[in-house]
Design an enzyme around this catalytic site. Structure first.
Site, PDB file in Angstrom:
ATOM      1  N   LYS A   1       0.873  -1.180   0.000  1.00  0.00           N
ATOM      2  CA  LYS A   1       0.000   0.000   0.000  1.00  0.00           C
ATOM      3  C   LYS A   1       0.906   1.225   0.000  1.00  0.00           C
ATOM      4  O   LYS A   1       1.619   1.476   0.979  1.00  0.00           O
ATOM      5  CB  LYS A   1      -0.907  -0.001   1.236  1.00  0.00           C
ATOM      6  CG  LYS A   1      -1.719   1.282   1.371  1.00  0.00           C
ATOM      7  CD  LYS A   1      -2.647   1.249   2.565  1.00  0.00           C
ATOM      8  CE  LYS A   1      -3.206   2.647   2.837  1.00  0.00           C
ATOM      9  NZ  LYS A   1      -4.129   2.673   3.978  1.00  0.00           N
TER      10      LYS A   1
ATOM     11  N   GLY B   1      -8.821   8.502   9.566  1.00  0.00           N
ATOM     12  CA  GLY B   1      -9.178   8.510  10.985  1.00  0.00           C
ATOM     13  C   GLY B   1     -10.213   9.551  11.371  1.00  0.00           C
ATOM     14  O   GLY B   1     -10.521   9.704  12.551  1.00  0.00           O
TER      15      GLY B   1
ATOM     16  N   ALA C   1     -10.122   4.913   3.898  1.00  0.00           N
ATOM     17  CA  ALA C   1     -10.008   6.048   4.828  1.00  0.00           C
ATOM     18  C   ALA C   1     -11.288   6.858   4.967  1.00  0.00           C
ATOM     19  O   ALA C   1     -11.974   7.163   3.995  1.00  0.00           O
ATOM     20  CB  ALA C   1      -8.870   6.993   4.463  1.00  0.00           C
ATOM     21  N   GLY C   2     -11.564   7.189   6.209  1.00  0.00           N
ATOM     22  CA  GLY C   2     -12.637   8.126   6.533  1.00  0.00           C
ATOM     23  C   GLY C   2     -13.964   7.496   6.907  1.00  0.00           C
ATOM     24  O   GLY C   2     -14.836   8.166   7.445  1.00  0.00           O
TER      25      GLY C   2
ATOM     26  N   ASN D   1     -10.052   0.867   9.245  1.00  0.00           N
ATOM     27  CA  ASN D   1      -9.195   0.595  10.390  1.00  0.00           C
ATOM     28  C   ASN D   1      -9.766   1.278  11.630  1.00  0.00           C
ATOM     29  O   ASN D   1     -10.326   0.628  12.493  1.00  0.00           O
ATOM     30  CB  ASN D   1      -7.760   1.057  10.112  1.00  0.00           C
ATOM     31  CG  ASN D   1      -6.793   0.653  11.208  1.00  0.00           C
ATOM     32  OD1 ASN D   1      -7.176   0.348  12.342  1.00  0.00           O
ATOM     33  ND2 ASN D   1      -5.536   0.626  10.914  1.00  0.00           N
ATOM     34  N   SER D   2      -9.703   2.618  11.662  1.00  0.00           N
ATOM     35  CA  SER D   2     -10.176   3.340  12.853  1.00  0.00           C
ATOM     36  C   SER D   2     -11.622   2.998  13.193  1.00  0.00           C
ATOM     37  O   SER D   2     -11.965   2.877  14.380  1.00  0.00           O
ATOM     38  CB  SER D   2     -10.066   4.847  12.627  1.00  0.00           C
ATOM     39  OG  SER D   2      -8.748   5.199  12.326  1.00  0.00           O
TER      40      SER D   2
END
Lengths: 259, 67
Positions: free
Chosen positions: A98, A159, A185-186, A207-208
């Site tokens: 990545k 995040g 993301a996001g 992830n987050s």
């Protein structure tokens, strides 16, 4: 079997999980299992015996069906990312990388020029390159042209949990792309992951949203279900939209009328 | 004695030390780590024979959590 391909490798799970920010390695490992993810991201860091979470290679590799995708996080130039990628491949034995180059910690927006250059070099070296990019349809196409295995445009800042703020641009990227588009993301909620899949994304990376959830393992399972639902909806085809109401029940022949 | 940079910090070692000797210092024995000496990767099969030199820049890296 509904699979998508990254290079020569087929994946049936369309949820990719990041392994950062979990409260412990054991919670992270349980979340990975609950997510059903076949591809998980890891970061390359100096070995530090004080950090119990270091050396995730062994525990992650022990989970059946998992492929590691190291990231180049920490790099702020193409040269640094290329160097990190080569070391990561040595360690992972995986061709996936990545490419993540964000020089500004305030917003963590990916540098398009350095990302393009690193991706071009790494694709030539045989990596399966997965670049993390802004939702830019022109850049996405250029990355496809240099041989990337996918493009990973952001939904919103890393995040931030701001969801699919880039939906219009994502729609263009998905329409134009000849390689899998993965929203990275996001995302905050499973409904946003389902929405991304309904639009026709090949997969989503979170992830987050899982690591910072009240119960990460339960949330991993929730995302897994949402991604499956969104993919099925895309496949089934959403109904057409109308500006006016379109009745679902007959409007004539009601009891007591003369019609 | 020689002095190297190990993960950014000065580290003094006996002459004729090899890469494998660093794992004991770092507590990295048996871990899955990558070793980079002066920008060149040292593969596992060469770590018991790769002699360290005064002034070497050594990085020992592993996978940590990341998104």
């Amino acid at each position: 079997m509904d699979v998508y391909h990254l290079g020569p490798q087929a994946f049936s799970s369309r949820l990719i999980l990041g392994t950062g920010k979990f409260s412990s390695a054991s919670v992270m490992l349980e979340a990975v299992k609950a997510s059903g993810a076949e591809l998980v991201t890891v970061a390359l860091r100096r070995f530090n015996r004080e950090q119990a979470g270091d050396d995730l290679f062994g525990p992650l590799s022990a989970i059946k069906g998992i492929t590691l995708m190291p990231n180049t996080s920490g790099a702020s130039t193409a040269a640094e990312a290329v160097r990190a990628a080569r070391i990561a491949r040595e360690l992972s034995g995986s061709p996936f990388i990545k490419v993540e180059i964000h020089p500004n910690p305030q917003h963590l927006m990916p540098d398009p020029i350095e990302t393009y250059e690193a991706s071009r070099i790494l694709a030539k070296e045989g990596f399966l390159v997965m670049p993390y990019i802004a939702a830019d349809p022109v850049l996405a196409k250029r990355l496809e042209d240099v041989g990337c295995a996918s493009v990973m445009p952001l939904g919103s800042a890393i995040g931030s949990g701001q969801g699919l703020g880039t939906a219009d641009m994502l729609g263009i990227i998905i329409r134009e792309s000849g390689i899998p588009v993965i929203v990275d993301a996001g995302l905050r909620s499973p409904s946003e992951a389902a929405a991304a899949m309904e639009m026709g994304c090949a997969a989503v990376l979170v992830n987050s949203a899982v690591a910072a959830a009240g119960n990460p393992v339960e949330m991993a399972a929730a995302f897994a279900g949402a991604v499956i639902a969104g993919r099925k909806a895309f496949h089934a085809g959403l109904m057409p939209q109308s500006r006016t109401a379109v009745a679902t029940s007959p409007l004539t022949g009601f009891l007591g009328t003369n019609a | 004695m020689i002095t190297i940079k190990l993960n950014g910090k000065d580290q003094t070692l006996p002459d004729a030390s090899v890469v494998n000797d660093l794992f004991l210092i770092l507590g990295a024995e048996g871990k899955n780590v990558a070793v980079v000496v002066n920008e060149t990767i040292v593969r596992p099969e060469n770590r018991s024979s790769h002699r360290l030199q005064d002034g070497d820049q050594v990085e020992i890296l592993a996978f940590a959590g990341g998104g």
